[in-house]
Design a protein around this motif. Structure first.
Motif, PDB file in Angstrom:
ATOM      1  N   ASN A  24      -2.281   8.103  -4.707  1.00 48.18           N
ATOM      2  CA  ASN A  24      -2.764   6.734  -4.550  1.00 48.18           C
ATOM      3  C   ASN A  24      -4.291   6.685  -4.629  1.00 48.18           C
ATOM      4  OD1 ASN A  24      -0.123   5.497  -3.759  1.00 48.18           O
ATOM      5  ND2 ASN A  24      -0.313   6.988  -2.096  1.00 48.18           N
ATOM      6  N   THR A  46       1.683   5.240   1.172  1.00 49.39           N
ATOM      7  CA  THR A  46       1.728   3.792   1.321  1.00 49.39           C
ATOM      8  C   THR A  46       3.079   3.323   1.854  1.00 49.39           C
ATOM      9  OG1 THR A  46       2.471   3.482  -0.968  1.00 49.39           O
ATOM     10  CG2 THR A  46       0.092   3.430  -0.566  1.00 49.39           C
ATOM     11  N   TYR A  66      -4.965  -0.639  -6.374  1.00 45.19           N
ATOM     12  CA  TYR A  66      -3.681   0.068  -6.370  1.00 45.19           C
ATOM     13  C   TYR A  66      -2.846  -0.340  -7.586  1.00 45.19           C
ATOM     14  CZ  TYR A  66       0.945   1.441  -4.476  1.00 45.19           C
ATOM     15  OH  TYR A  66       2.188   1.965  -4.283  1.00 45.19           O
ATOM     16  N   TYR A  92      -7.954  -3.428  -1.957  1.00 46.03           N
ATOM     17  CA  TYR A  92      -7.238  -2.176  -2.200  1.00 46.03           C
ATOM     18  C   TYR A  92      -5.977  -2.429  -3.020  1.00 46.03           C
ATOM     19  CZ  TYR A  92      -4.949   2.287  -1.686  1.00 46.03           C
ATOM     20  OH  TYR A  92      -4.344   3.481  -1.967  1.00 46.03           O
TER      21      TYR A  92
END
Length: 732
Positions: A624, A462, A579, A575
């Motif tokens: 992740n 990320t 996350y 997302y």
């Protein structure tokens, strides 16, 4: 720019301070040049003497080193920069920020200002620029510098990474970083000797400063040059004349000296938060500088030229095209023939007539000015003026920032086409079937955007922005109350700081954060940082860069060239919620002085899950939530089809644009680019040992970002089957 052919002898370049005529002579009353730093050869002066008796540099940028594949180039880089108090480059003096994790020669890189749990207090050591507070204790202090060969396929000792810095001799002798290396040892001297192997394919690479936490300032002052690797046996013949064009943006004060947006320079507050009083997330200048000259023009004939575009700016992206400023007709096409890592198979026109280039990227482009002389009638029915403006239409920050001003950052340079027709027998990219080389090795099918070779590992990583909130606070530089607007405190790759550690508390006695290694990360060979990216030499990996920030980032990997697989949009809101929900709680919240609760994003904690996870059930390592997760066979986060690389991007790259709200996938083979695609991993290796104890790095090439944590070290595990032909102690 000066061209320096490389041969069997050593090339010596000295980092020196001098004046350069960046602005026109009448731009500022009494203007005699701008103080800059640059690389000068022994005996070379800043400007040519009138009688030509001593060769001079007409630009602070450069030189251009012309190397040949298979013939090593030995470079000696000497740090002869002045001390902090003696330098005339004031932008460096007032731009250094000791609250950053930076080289800090006074403490041998162990700067405690970056560990403070509160913004620096007015008058404290950490509220000053480098050297100001120390003057009474140490006297004047030296300026650290490092030299990185960007795009170079080199052993780690020669990479010139963030900890390879060294200083001039001064009050405390010569100071050096933890990864300093020189071929001759250089025990107590202010230079380094690198002998580059030049084993890679033809490539337009470059060299620039890479000092930990100060790259933005050293490059801004002028420490950058070009390095071209040519392969006469394979390079296309008869290309048009090569013209390197280094694109930068700068600001100047009323005396014509470099101005940097830091602290309270010019009476304006540039810092967004008090934690970093001299750091601005993106420097954006209002003067376009090409090859060291502001808004230059070039006289050209009505024929073809090969332009090598290099974006050497701190943060600015350029979206380039030609236009006639008088008739408003569109100009000649931009035919792309090469990318960061060398030539394409065949020339391709820039997409929709515009070429986007982010910091660190290079493109080789053929432009044909034939038929664009003054008086020719253009598509809109008006006659050409014979003047062609290379304009910039990129918003800043890219892609969603402010539009450029047509009179300043919207103008790059001008080309004036001669009236006479010109004979031109050079390579014509517009001809049907025109090719540049034997087909390049393809890891990726450019038509479908799929990987065409076996992949040993997928990493999902990320890009994260840690934000500060608007607040009233005491300005550490003035002691006055200030309304800070808030904004980025730091930018991270995979939510992990440079050293691979995370905050777990505060030392009550010192007020400094305490840290712990992120679980699962391995200590590097020198015992300095904790590593998460440890690829195996010879293997191919797919890196999926999930951009959770609002802007595009040029992601650069050292050592290797890679190929863009595709880009794909994703549901950022959905997302991001998953996350954050994946975070287990813990760490240390400086607002509450307690651990974070479960389900809340923890800045700098590392990824929310175990980096390596359970290999049996894991599509991608990285720690992740899976961006490719599905529910009942339908994508949970990914949106729409994946878009393959644009035709002009479908070559070898070492720096790639990662757009916001998208996943950018790249195929990285940890081996030379010219090995056949079908080469088994066990048979793929570099001619040198890629694990020399120093490692490499990957980072964002917005250098204001990489200076504030958007960079991570990595190490390559050597292939046990490798046969090395370039050996430490013998060849370097």
């Amino acid at each position: 720019m000066d061209l320096v052919p490389a041969g069997p002898g050593q090339i010596e370049l000295r980092m020196k301070e001098f004046k350069s005529m960046i602005l026109p002579a009448n731009a500022v009353p009494g203007y005699t040049g701008t103080w800059v730093w640059g690389y000068l050869q022994p005996g070379q002066v800043a400007n040519q003497l009138p009688d030509g008796s001593i060769p001079g540099r007409q630009s602070y940028i450069g030189p251009v080193i012309a190397a040949t594949r298979g013939v090593p180039t030995e470079m000696k880089f000497v740090n002869e920069l002045p001390t902090v108090n003696a330098t005339n480059v004031l932008a460096y003096k007032y731009g250094t920020d000791q609250t950053m994790h930076w080289a800090d020669p006074l403490n041998m890189g162990m700067n405690m200002c970056s560990h403070m749990s509160m913004p620096p207090a007015f008058g404290s050591e950490c509220s000053f620029n480098y050297g100001e507070f120390a003057a009474g204790q140490f006297g004047d202090v030296q300026i650290p510098a490092a030299v990185h060969l960007h795009g170079g396929e080199v052993p780690p000792q020669l990479d010139g990474g963030p900890d390879s810095w060294f200083t001039n001799n001064g009050p405390m002798g010569v100071l050096k970083g933890a990864s300093y290396y020189s071929r001759d040892g250089a025990a107590a001297t202010n230079y380094t000797i690198y002998r580059y192997p030049n084993t890679q394919e033809t490539a337009p690479i470059w060299f620039h400063d890479h000092t930990l936490g100060a790259t933005r300032l050293n490059v801004y002052a002028g420490l950058a040059g070009a390095y071209l690797v040519a392969d006469p046996a394979k390079d296309p013949a008869n290309l048009p004349e090569l013209v390197p064009l280094v694109l930068q943006d700068r600001m100047f004060d009323t005396s014509g000296q470099l101005f940097f947006s830091a602290g309270n320079a010019g009476g304006l507050l540039w810092a967004l938060n008090p934690e970093h009083p001299y750091w601005n997330p993106e420097f954006l200048g209002d003067v376009m500088v090409v090859n060291g000259k502001s808004w230059p023009y070039k006289n050209v004939q009505a024929k073809r030229y090969t332009f090598l575009f290099l974006n050497g700016s701190n943060a600015r992206t350029y979206e380039m095209s030609f236009t006639d400023p008088v008739s408003k007709n569109p100009g000649p096409a931009l035919w792309v023939i090469g990318t960061d890592g060398g030539y394409l198979d065949k020339p391709v026109p820039a997409t929709k007539g515009k070429l986007v280039i982010m910091p660190g990227e290079r493109y080789q482009v053929i432009v044909d000015f034939a038929g664009f002389q003054a008086g020719q009638i253009g598509p809109n029915g008006l006659a050409y003026s014979g003047k062609w403006l290379l304009k910039n239409t990129a918003k800043a920050p890219y892609p969603g920032g402010a539009s450029p001003n047509g009179n300043t950052d919207g103008r790059i340079m001008q080309f004036v086409v001669g009236a006479a027709p010109a004979t031109d027998a050079s390579f014509n990219p517009a001809l049907a079937g025109a090719t540049l080389r034997q087909p390049m090795v393809r890891l990726v099918n450019p038509a479908t955007g799929t990987v065409a070779v076996p992949v040993q590992k997928t990493r999902q990583l990320t890009l994260n922005e840690v934000m500060g909130m608007p607040q009233m606070a005491t300005d550490p530089t003035t002691g006055l109350p200030v309304a800070y607007p808030g904004g980025p405190l730091e930018i991270l790759v995979n939510n992990t700081k440079w050293n691979g550690k995370r905050i777990n508390g505060v030392n009550a006695a010192t007020g400094h954060y305490t840290f712990e290694p992120i679980p699962g990360l391995a200590l590097d060979a020198k015992g300095n940082n904790y590593i998460s990216e440890r690829p195996n030499e010879g293997e191919t990996e797919v890196w999926e860069i999930v951009n959770l920030t609002a802007d595009a980032h040029p992601i650069h990997l050292h050592l290797v060239q890679f190929q863009l697989v595709n880009r794909q949009s994703f549901d950022v809101k959905g997302y991001s919620a998953a996350y954050s929900q994946a975070y287990p709680g813990g760490g240390f919240d400086p607002m509450t002085m307690k651990p974070y609760p479960a389900g809340a994003y923890i800045p700098g904690f590392g990824p929310p899950l175990s980096y390596d996870g359970n290999p049996a059930n894991l599509r991608a390592v990285g720690g992740n939530p899976d961006i490719a997760a599905t529910v009942k066979g339908k994508p949970l986060y990914l949106q729409g089809p994946a878009a393959p690389a644009l035709p002009h991007e479908a070559g070898w790259k070492d720096t790639i644009m990662a757009l916001p709200e998208q996943v950018t996938r790249i195929a990285v083979r940890w081996a030379p680019t010219d090995l056949a695609a079908a080469t088994p991993a066990a048979s793929a290796f570099f001619p040198f040992d890629p694990n020399g104890g120093d490692g490499y790095v990957w980072h964002c090439h917005i250098i204001d970002h990489e200076d504030n944590e958007m960079m991570r070290p990595d190490e390559v595990t050597p292939n046990a089957n490798a046969v090395r032909s370039y050996v430490k102690g013998t060849d370097f």
